[in-house]
Design an enzyme around this catalytic site. Structure first.
Site, PDB file in Angstrom:
ATOM      1  CB  THR A 190     -55.857  -5.330  11.541  1.00 47.16           C
ATOM      2  OG1 THR A 190     -54.709  -4.520  11.733  1.00 47.16           O
ATOM      3  CG2 THR A 190     -56.848  -4.595  10.681  1.00 47.16           C
TER       4      THR A 190
ATOM      5  CD  GLU B 232     -57.828  -3.897   7.079  1.00 48.45           C
ATOM      6  OE1 GLU B 232     -58.515  -4.938   7.194  1.00 48.45           O
ATOM      7  OE2 GLU B 232     -56.597  -3.873   7.316  1.00 48.45           O
TER       8      GLU B 232
ATOM      9  CE  LYS C 176     -44.201 -13.681  -4.615  1.00 51.09           C
ATOM     10  NZ  LYS C 176     -44.169 -13.396  -3.186  1.00 51.09           N
TER      11      LYS C 176
ATOM     12  CD1 TRP D 222     -45.785 -16.191  -8.435  1.00 50.55           C
ATOM     13  CD2 TRP D 222     -47.774 -15.252  -8.059  1.00 50.55           C
ATOM     14  NE1 TRP D 222     -45.580 -14.852  -8.257  1.00 50.55           N
ATOM     15  CE2 TRP D 222     -46.789 -14.244  -8.034  1.00 50.55           C
ATOM     16  CE3 TRP D 222     -49.106 -14.890  -7.836  1.00 50.55           C
ATOM     17  CZ2 TRP D 222     -47.089 -12.907  -7.786  1.00 50.55           C
ATOM     18  CZ3 TRP D 222     -49.404 -13.557  -7.605  1.00 50.55           C
ATOM     19  CH2 TRP D 222     -48.403 -12.580  -7.574  1.00 50.55           C
TER      20      TRP D 222
HETATM   21  P1  AMP Z   1     -59.263 -10.100   9.208  1.00 55.07           P
HETATM   22  O1  AMP Z   1     -59.225  -8.656   8.946  1.00 55.07           O
HETATM   23  O2  AMP Z   1     -58.421 -10.525  10.368  1.00 55.07           O
HETATM   24  O3  AMP Z   1     -60.649 -10.639   9.292  1.00 55.07           O
HETATM   25  O4  AMP Z   1     -58.585 -10.838   7.957  1.00 55.07           O
HETATM   26  C1  AMP Z   1     -58.984 -10.595   6.629  1.00 55.07           C
HETATM   27  C2  AMP Z   1     -58.329 -11.581   5.722  1.00 55.07           C
HETATM   28  O5  AMP Z   1     -58.873 -12.897   5.919  1.00 55.07           O
HETATM   29  C3  AMP Z   1     -58.571 -11.330   4.251  1.00 55.07           C
HETATM   30  O6  AMP Z   1     -57.721 -10.314   3.749  1.00 55.07           O
HETATM   31  C4  AMP Z   1     -58.281 -12.690   3.652  1.00 55.07           C
HETATM   32  O7  AMP Z   1     -56.897 -12.932   3.507  1.00 55.07           O
HETATM   33  C5  AMP Z   1     -58.812 -13.629   4.703  1.00 55.07           C
HETATM   34  N1  AMP Z   1     -60.150 -14.087   4.309  1.00 55.07           N
HETATM   35  C6  AMP Z   1     -61.337 -13.656   4.753  1.00 55.07           C
HETATM   36  N2  AMP Z   1     -62.342 -14.345   4.177  1.00 55.07           N
HETATM   37  C7  AMP Z   1     -61.783 -15.224   3.325  1.00 55.07           C
HETATM   38  C8  AMP Z   1     -62.284 -16.219   2.424  1.00 55.07           C
HETATM   39  N3  AMP Z   1     -63.577 -16.465   2.298  1.00 55.07           N
HETATM   40  N4  AMP Z   1     -61.384 -16.914   1.696  1.00 55.07           N
HETATM   41  C9  AMP Z   1     -60.066 -16.703   1.809  1.00 55.07           C
HETATM   42  N5  AMP Z   1     -59.526 -15.794   2.658  1.00 55.07           N
HETATM   43  C10 AMP Z   1     -60.376 -15.064   3.401  1.00 55.07           C
END
Ligand code: AMP
Length: 551
Positions: A189, A333, A445, A450
């Site tokens: 990540t 993940e 916040k 929120w």
């Molecule tokens: P990554 O592991 O770098 O792909 O990041 C994952 C994160 O991207 C998720 O926990 C979300 O916060 C964000 N994310 C992925 N898809 C979406 C979506 N369709 N809408 C909003 N946030 C998203």
């Protein structure tokens, strides 16, 4: 009583064998920037994957060892995707947009013995080599000046040419019968805080995830389709597409390093993919490109958009171009498929709309629950907002290799009963559609209430003169935090802050409207093209933004 069924392990070698025989004629087309792209059939890819496995074995890659790739999306990268896990090693895709120190950390943490690198990326990798003690072999593929490697001294890795390494080797390989729970691939990540964390996928998780990707309720791809894989192969295994498509015989169109809007538009018009997958930033850029210089995008029956929230205004703009965007949510993940926003059956276009703009529905393989502030689980009533937690056969249960070498489960990431804490806040409707309002850390916040930064951004990006908008929380003496709106306007735009604020006031409660505004040239992006809000927060704290207050 146990079943009477055969217990055949779910392995990537099966995907490889199946794809390269039953679907041997399907193709991987790689953009070269020249008159003709490179075309390779699945049968050829299967044969070359066997050659690659023989070569890597000879270089000393053993069962369970990590082999890295620092590559664009292309046919050779697909070969590595299939060969490395099938032979029992672990495919480790390296994010070519990470800062040098993070790349060094990741290669050392995974102890990569071999890295396959595209020639065009050698200038990025060469300076890191003295810091990569586990790396014994570098395999260079595709165009790019090799002379940057001239200075490697005796202690550095041995350098091989990909094509020379494969040439003359057997085109079949006796793939081992592995345990389906064995590590097949790993991604780190991006690590906004602390060190990057490794997620290790198994053969079983990738196999099941591939089946889900191909289901009609997800991407629904078949051998009639060609998918344009814009999402990088280093971003959660290109959302699982290379394995899923090989399983179903879906042809792939690979942009290699030609990721700018103009070549993407050209490749769509010429090669006519029926599907594509990428983050919203890519679709924003492509929209601007085809608005300026029209191209026909209508071959794309459907587009999967995710990785960050898709502004409804973007979806509307593509509807007008005859291209349907389908919103999806996921994480490194979660392999990543977590939800997809296909509306329920039998609705009119108007009735479908509220479903399409959600993050979507969970498939059977992903169980979900919402954790409230006090730890109680919240109802799926479309109103109660909490942190999303998920579990399932393609969801991580731990991170790879903590301080003592063991896998680890930080309490903010995993619940005591083993569910993944996503860090995403939202609501779930009674019929199971997820609407995210924010990352937990991005929620504003204000005076105990929120405010959703995402809702403000979506509303702002619906303004006809706004290209992009990112909203972050900034400290406020009276309310604790208040929203700061940073906005990118189209060239020649006439809207001022007051106009933008009254545009917002049509959709957003008055107390949520931002008082602080700043015009910026572009929203800073992360290594995978998402809005990088920590950079904006830092710029604000350091006084780098020209902020106007509008009370
Ligand atoms: P990554 O592991 O770098 O792909 O990041 C994952 C994160 O991207 C998720 O926990 C979300 O916060 C964000 N994310 C992925 N898809 C979406 C979506 N369709 N809408 C909003 N946030 C998203």
């Amino acid at each position: 009583m146990l079943s009477t069924m055969q217990d055949v392990p779910l392995l990537i070698s099966r995907i490889l064998t199946h794809g390269s025989t039953i679907h041997g004629k399907s193709q991987v087309t790689t953009w070269t920037g020249e008159a003709e792209p490179q075309r390779r059939s699945f049968a050829e890819i299967g044969a070359r994957a066997a050659q690659l496995a023989h070569a890597l074995r000879e270089l000393g890659v053993e069962d369970g060892q990590a082999a890295g790739t620092l590559m664009w999306n292309n046919a050779e990268h697909v070969e590595a995707y299939l060969a490395i896990p099938s032979m029992g090693a672990v495919l480790h895709t390296l994010n070519l947009r990470l800062p040098a120190e993070q790349l060094i950390w990741i290669v050392n943490h995974a102890a990569d013995r071999v890295v396959i690198v595209n020639g065009s990326l050698l200038p990025l990798l060469a300076p890191l080599l003295p810091h990569l003690p586990t790396l014994e072999h570098l395999v260079v593929s595709g165009p790019g000046d090799r002379s940057v490697l001239d200075d490697i001294d005796g202690a550095g890795p041995q350098v091989h040419e990909y094509e020379e390494l494969l040439a003359g080797r057997p085109t079949a390989y006796d793939w081992p019968q592995l345990d389906e729970r064995q590590a097949a691939a790993m991604c780190y990540t991006s690590g906004t805080t602390g060190d990057p964390k490794g997620v290790v996928y198994s053969h079983r998780s990738i196999y099941l995830h591939s089946m889900q990707v191909n289901m009609a309720e997800s991407m629904g791809l078949t051998d009639q389709d060609t998918t344009l894989v814009v999402v990088p192969q280093f971003h959660v295994n290109a959302w699982g597409l290379p394995h899923a498509t090989f399983m179903a015989g879906v042809s792939m169109l690979m942009p290699d390093r030609f990721l700018q809007p103009a070549p993407l538009a050209d490749m769509i018009e010429r090669e006519k993919p029926t599907h594509a997958a990428a983050v919203p930033t890519i679709w924003q850029g492509l929209l601007a490109e085809v608005t300026a210089r029209p191209r026909d995008l209508t071959s794309m029956r459907r587009v999967t958009i995710g990785g960050a929230a898709c502004p409804p205004s973007l979806m509307e703009a593509y509807d007008k171009l005859g291209v349907r965007l389908c919103h999806a949510w996921g994480m490194t993940e979660t392999s990543p498929l977590g939800t997809m926003s296909n509306p329920p059956a039998g609705l009119s276009a108007e009735e479908e709309w509220p479903y399409r703009i959600t993050q979507g529905r969970f498939p059977a393989g992903v169980e979900a629950r919402l954790a409230g502030p006090g730890g109680a689980f919240l109802p799926w009533d479309g109103e109660s907002a909490g942190e999303l937690e998920v579990r399932g056969p393609w969801i991580a249960g731990a991170y790879f290799g903590g301080a003592g070498g063991d896998d680890f489960r930080p309490a903010d990431k995993f619940s005591p009963d083993g569910w993944l804490r996503t860090g995403d806040v939202g609501v779930i409707s009674p019929d199971g559609y997820l609407t995210l309002t924010d990352r937990a850390k991005d929620v504003i916040k204000s005076g105990g209430e929120w405010i959703s930064s995402q809702e403000l951004e979506n509303a702002l990006m619906a303004h006809p003169e706004v290209v992009e908008a990112a909203v972050v929380a900034v400290p406020d003496d009276k309310w604790g935090e208040r929203p700061l709106a940073t906005v990118v306007l189209k060239p020649g735009a006439t809207a001022d802050y007051a106009a933008l604020k009254s545009f917002l006031a049509e959709k957003i409660a008055k107390w949520q409207l931002p008082e602080r505004w700043a015009l910026i040239e572009s929203v800073p992006k992360t290594s995978v093209g998402k809005f990088d809000k920590k950079v904006i927060r830092r710029q604000y704290a350091d006084g780098e933004l020209e902020v106007t207050e509008l009370r």
